[in-house]
Structures are given as structure tokens and as C-alpha cells.
Write a protein that holds these residues in place. Structure first.
Motif, PDB file in Angstrom:
ATOM      1  N   SER A  23      24.433   3.890  64.691  1.00  0.00           N
ATOM      2  CA  SER A  23      23.103   4.422  63.883  1.00  0.00           C
ATOM      3  C   SER A  23      23.297   6.011  63.801  1.00  0.00           C
ATOM      4  O   SER A  23      23.324   6.654  65.130  1.00  0.00           O
ATOM      5  CB  SER A  23      21.823   3.815  64.202  1.00  0.00           C
ATOM      6  N   VAL A  24      23.230   6.640  62.664  1.00  0.00           N
ATOM      7  CA  VAL A  24      23.196   8.035  62.529  1.00  0.00           C
ATOM      8  C   VAL A  24      22.157   8.469  61.841  1.00  0.00           C
ATOM      9  O   VAL A  24      21.935   7.939  60.825  1.00  0.00           O
ATOM     10  CB  VAL A  24      24.578   8.595  62.163  1.00  0.00           C
ATOM     11  N   THR A  25      21.430   9.624  62.061  1.00  0.00           N
ATOM     12  CA  THR A  25      20.228   9.817  61.354  1.00  0.00           C
ATOM     13  C   THR A  25      20.590  11.633  61.037  1.00  0.00           C
ATOM     14  O   THR A  25      21.332  12.043  61.895  1.00  0.00           O
ATOM     15  CB  THR A  25      18.933   9.768  61.902  1.00  0.00           C
ATOM     16  N   ILE A  66      30.374   6.879  64.026  1.00  0.00           N
ATOM     17  CA  ILE A  66      30.347   5.498  64.429  1.00  0.00           C
ATOM     18  C   ILE A  66      31.485   4.772  64.605  1.00  0.00           C
ATOM     19  O   ILE A  66      32.035   4.201  65.652  1.00  0.00           O
ATOM     20  CB  ILE A  66      29.788   4.502  63.392  1.00  0.00           C
ATOM     21  N   LEU A 126      27.446  13.771  54.501  1.00  0.00           N
ATOM     22  CA  LEU A 126      26.694  13.163  55.300  1.00  0.00           C
ATOM     23  C   LEU A 126      27.043  11.767  55.882  1.00  0.00           C
ATOM     24  O   LEU A 126      27.086  11.261  56.843  1.00  0.00           O
ATOM     25  CB  LEU A 126      25.310  12.895  54.846  1.00  0.00           C
ATOM     26  N   GLU A 127      27.511  10.965  54.731  1.00  0.00           N
ATOM     27  CA  GLU A 127      27.978   9.670  54.903  1.00  0.00           C
ATOM     28  C   GLU A 127      29.315   9.443  55.698  1.00  0.00           C
ATOM     29  O   GLU A 127      29.494   8.812  56.772  1.00  0.00           O
ATOM     30  CB  GLU A 127      28.092   8.870  53.662  1.00  0.00           C
ATOM     31  N   LEU A 165      30.177  11.832  57.585  1.00  0.00           N
ATOM     32  CA  LEU A 165      29.692  11.997  59.327  1.00  0.00           C
ATOM     33  C   LEU A 165      29.385  10.980  59.926  1.00  0.00           C
ATOM     34  O   LEU A 165      29.710  10.633  61.062  1.00  0.00           O
ATOM     35  CB  LEU A 165      28.767  13.221  58.974  1.00  0.00           C
ATOM     36  N   ALA A 166      28.618  10.175  59.289  1.00  0.00           N
ATOM     37  CA  ALA A 166      28.071   8.926  60.017  1.00  0.00           C
ATOM     38  C   ALA A 166      29.187   8.019  60.224  1.00  0.00           C
ATOM     39  O   ALA A 166      29.353   7.492  61.374  1.00  0.00           O
ATOM     40  CB  ALA A 166      27.026   8.462  59.190  1.00  0.00           C
ATOM     41  N   ARG A 167      30.112   7.642  59.384  1.00  0.00           N
ATOM     42  CA  ARG A 167      31.049   6.773  59.296  1.00  0.00           C
ATOM     43  C   ARG A 167      31.856   7.354  60.590  1.00  0.00           C
ATOM     44  O   ARG A 167      32.445   6.294  61.294  1.00  0.00           O
ATOM     45  CB  ARG A 167      31.913   6.547  58.180  1.00  0.00           C
TER      46      ARG A 167
END
Lengths: 320, 320
Positions: A304-306, A296, A288-289, A291-293
């Protein structure tokens, strides 16, 4: 009443032989046309039509500008490898013009449908001289609309062909007795690669359904890039479906060391058997992290990613 | 230049004794006033002022309508138990009137600040006759603004007191040499319960900072309920801070068996040492799903819940 062929009763080779013969008998010496979207239904119809009619089938792939990264080229390339010529029609400008300033989800869906049938594909059909239209309607589609004549009637109306003057036009729907699982079996028997035969569902309005608010070329490009990251990074999971959604709300973030408003991407990944109920895939926080990084880093303007944590129901698979 | 007292050099008992004596010497036979928010800084100042002045300190708690569930009553109750009388001022109508139709985060912050200082607290100060104003400014606040005279000058201006005519008014800031960790130590030495002394940070604009878009009474109530669920369910974790955010974007959900647009709550929970950098808390999916289901069940109109997976930076702790 359409007689269903259930997957467990389906003999793909016999089905293909029968449908090829039917199409050939119906079209005779005429010519046919169909629109390929890259989904399994229209892909199977394209293969059946090609086997039946060869060069007398004209297959168009309409690029509405709402496809995933490289999708038109990839789909056409797959069919080229199978010996099936497909013509790409660049209709991006028409679709974005129709979508301009529409923020309501139903309005977007309607604009896309209208532009597809009436403006773009309708024009191609009318100008083609082809009188036979191949369509990948499956039994589930019929369940969801009014059945039979009325439905075909509507297709002509959508295409801008006056049903009163539609004499001579004929719609051929070889997959009407199947459901998705049967279609996938036939697709494999026709030699379609898993990328097509096992393709995860994708909404009709394509990436326009993955942005909240107006589907501008810029916003579609943003969600396209995020989608590419999500599909690449979650390809190894057993998830039923995964997607990226661009929100309209702006949230605070840091850009170039300064406080600034940026965009938010919501990622959804679903575990499900049949899409009727679904729960969020229990991805690891490492993934998940990452994916967010990655989103971005690769998608300009996103701070921001949720990740969706609500089940369906009351949520739905898609956001709009 | 303010001389910092670092936490490791702080003797809380000696500090309290010195500050109580200072306040007493400064105020003399006069009277003082202060606003208690329930945060650790204003709570410590209230305790010091009460020890120094007893009934000659008037402490007001301004209910701006943007507090968490039951917060005004809880804070006032804690101080009542400590023998410190606090007066609740109901200013909800004034704050919501000031926030009407403001969607921009800076605009909301400005409206709240203006309403607090100029309209509500300013009026109370001017009408009170008290000439001494106790404030919980800490060194970190000073770092973040212009230092010294200019800053005090600004406080008078904010309060609607003409600085030219401010002769006789005096601001007393007993915590100016401390940072948050020192203030917490003093708070414990003063007998403040952990609920106050160790309170997790809460933004100045309160729940108005937790809604994207307009802070109407209805929307504040929605995020208040979601906040109550998040604070209740995540209280057992080691997270540095956790919060609920009400989005303005609407997403599809099922309500009473029908497709309908509903609201989305974003949950953020942060692991951090000092709030400068932070990563999402790695909550279990059992807890995340329970959180989503509980929010949907307890907060009317909410059909979707997400969890933040982006780090700070580029994200920020709060969303607006």
C-alpha cells in the motif's frame, strides 16, 4: 555576537581566501579532523580544510547504516574526483545496536546523536591525535542552540572529551557567519557539483527519521529502497523536498493471490519556499500511480502507498 | 443447487408478489423476526416481510456503536416513513466490551460476529418466541460459504440455538437467488429510497474495520467524524466507494504552536466496476487539500491526512 554575512553581501572568492588563511593560521603545523556527511555544510568545510591543510586534514565519512542507497560511496567518489581523500568508517553495527528496540522518535534521535559523537566520532577524534576539529556549524544552527562558549563546551562533552582537560583542543567553524544560501554559493565557488551544493535537505537521523517505530536493518532497507524510487521518479519536479516514510501499521493486501498483511509507504512531496509553511506538490495522477506501482514492485513487503495531502502546519515536513 | 435469477431476467413486481406469498405461506399464523442493518439486502427483506406479515414481523436494528454518524436514527426514520416500525436495540456497551484490547483485524471481526449473533441478536430471537427468522442472504454470500443445510445449521449454532433442539425454528431467505444488482432492482420496486437501494458497500464490522488497532469508543468516534467529512465531500464524485481509515501510527504535527504527536487519517476513494479490481479516483488537488483541511479542522487530534494511490490488487478496498 556573530556578525552575519548575508548572501547578497557575500563575495565567495574573497570569503574562501579569508577562511583558508584563517584555518592555516589557526592550525599552524598541527593536524585537523572533520566528519563529512555529504550535506552542503560539511562538504564546504571539507573543501576549505583541504585547501588550507592538504594532507594534514583527515576527513572521515561515518557510515551509520542509515544513509540512502549508495550514498557513502557516491559522496566519497565525488570528493575523490575533486582530489580530496575521504575515509569511510563502517559503524553500522554500532548504530543499529544503539537503535535496537527504540520506537520513540526522540529516543532514536538521541541514540544516533550519542552514538555518533561519543562512541564513533569521539573515539576517532581522541585516537587521532588531531587537536583541531573542523565543523560546519552555520548561523541557523547557532540560532537554534545556546550561543558561543556554552555551545563549544557542549561539543567537547558530546565527544567524550572532558572540557576541563580540553586544553589544546580547538573547534574551528568557518561557516558560522553564513546561512544556507550563502553556504551554497561558497560550495559552488569551491567547485562542488550541484548534487552536493543544491542537495535537498535530509534529516540528521537520516533514514531512521523515515521509519515509524523501530529502525532495524530490515526496516531501514525497506525505506531506503522506497526512497530511491521516490527520489528517482520525482527528480524532474520542482518540489522543494520529497520523501518516503515506512509506517508501522500493517494493512491488508494481496500477496501471491492471498489476503495478507503488508507494509505501507507514505510519500510526501512539498512545495515550499523556506520549509516554514508547505503544501503538497500537485503531482499528476499518472505520476502518483506510477510511483505507487513502482514502489510496490521494487520494495518487498509493501502492499500500500499513500500520498500526503495535508499542509504544514499543522503537519510537518518529516513524519517523526 | 440454487437457481440464479439474473438481473436481466428479473421481473421485480412478479418476484415481490411471489416472495410475499411464500413468506405468508411459510409463517402461517406464526410470527417472524429479522435484523435490519440498513444495507440493501436486509432492507429489502424487511420490506418483503412487512408486506407479507405486517405486525407479525418484528424488525430490530442493533446499534453496535460502530455505525456512521446518525445512521441508526436515519435508517429507522426511512422505514418509519415507509410505514414499517423498527425497534432500535442499544447494544453499544456489549460490543465495545467485546472489542476491548483486541487489535488484530480477524479478532475484531470475530468479536463483532460473536457479539451480534450469540449475545445480542441470539438473545432477542430466543426471547422473542418467534420461530421464523428472515435473512437477507444473497447468492454471492452462498458462493462464499458452504452451501445449503450446513450453512443454515451454522446460523442456528451462531444464534446459540442448539441445532438438535432447533426443531420448529425456520430460516427464510427470500433473496437467495439474486445478486446485488437484482436486490437493488427489487428494492426500488418496493419503494426504498436510493439512499438505501443504491447504498455504497459498507463492511460488516462497520467502523471497527476502519481503525487500525483497538476499536475503542474514542477511536471509533474519531473515524466516524472523518468518515462524515469524506462522505459529505466526495458525495458528488462518481467514485465506486470512499472511506476514511484511522491509523495507529502517530506522526509529528503542530498543535497549539508546539510540536506534538497526532493521529493520521488515510482517505481512500476507488474507481471500480465490481470491486474486484480498483484504482484510486483521480480527485482534483483542490478537493484533496480541502478534504485534508476539513478533516484536520473537524476531527480533534488529527494532524495528518493521506490519500491512497495504490491500486487493487495488491491493495484491497478496505485497510483491515
Amino acid at each position: 555576537m556573530i556578525e552575519e554575512i548575508r548572501a547578497q553581501d557575500l563575495d565567495p572568492a574573497a570569503f574562501i581566501e579569508a577562511k583558508v588563511a584563517e584555518i592555516r593560521a589557526t592550525v599552524g603545523e598541527g593536524s585537523a579532523i572533520n566528519a563529512l556527511s555529504g550535506g552542503v555544510d560539511s562538504s564546504v568545510v571539507t573543501m576549505l580544510g583541504h585547501r588550507a591543510l592538504g594532507a594534514r586534514l583527515r576527513t572521515v565519512f561515518i557510515d551509520n547504516g542509515l544513509m540512502r542507497e549508495g550514498e557513502p560511496q557516491r559522496v566519497v567518489g565525488i570528493f575523490r574526483d575533486l582530489g580530496v581523500p575521504v575515509e569511510i568508517v563502517d559503524a553500522r553495527r554500532e548504530f543499529f545496536a544503539a537503535l535496537k528496540e527504540i520506537t520513540d522518535p526522540e529516543g532514536k534521535r538521541e541514540a544516533i546523536t550519542q552514538t555518533f559523537y561519543r562512541d564513533v566520532f569521539g573515539r576517532i577524534v581522541r585516537e587521532s591525535g588531531a587537536r583541531y576539529l573542523l565543523q560546519g556549524t552555520i548561523l541557523t544552527d547557532v540560532d537554534e542552540t545556546v550561543a558561543g562558549i556554552k555551545r563549544q563546551h557542549n561539543v567537547f562533552a558530546q565527544l567524550g572529551i572532558d572540557p576541563q582537560q580540553a586544553f589544546g583542543y580547538q573547534i574551528i567553524e568557518p561557516l558560522l557567519q553564513l546561512r544556507k544560501d550563502g553556504v551554497r554559493m561558497v560550495g559552488k565557488a569551491l567547485g562542488l557539483p550541484d548534487e552536493i551544493a543544491e542537495r535537498i535537505p535530509f534529516p540528521g537521523p537520516a533514514l531512521a527519521a523515515r521509519v515509524i517505530g523501530e529502525a532495524t536493518p530490515e526496516r531501514i532497507e525497506t525505506v531506503r529502497r522506497a526512497t530511491a524510487v521516490v527520489e528517482r521518479m520525482l527528480a524532474g519536479t520542482d518540489a522543494f523536498q520529497y520523501l518516503a516514510i515506512l509506517h508501522q501499521d500493517r494493512v491488508t493486501g494481496m500477496r501471491d493471490g492471498r489476503r495478507d498483511f503488508g507494509q505501507q509507504i507514505e510519500v510526501r512531496s512539498w512545495d515550499s519556499l523556506d520549509a516554514r509553511t508547505a503544501t503538497p506538490t500537485r503531482l499528476s495522477f499518472d505520476l502518483l500511480e506510477a510511483l505507487a506501482r513502482t514502489i510496490i514492485a521494487e520494495v518487498p513487503g509493501v502492499v500500500s502507498v499513500t500520498y500526503n495531502i495535508a499542509p504544514k502546519p499543522p503537519s510537518t515536513i518529516e513524519a517523526v
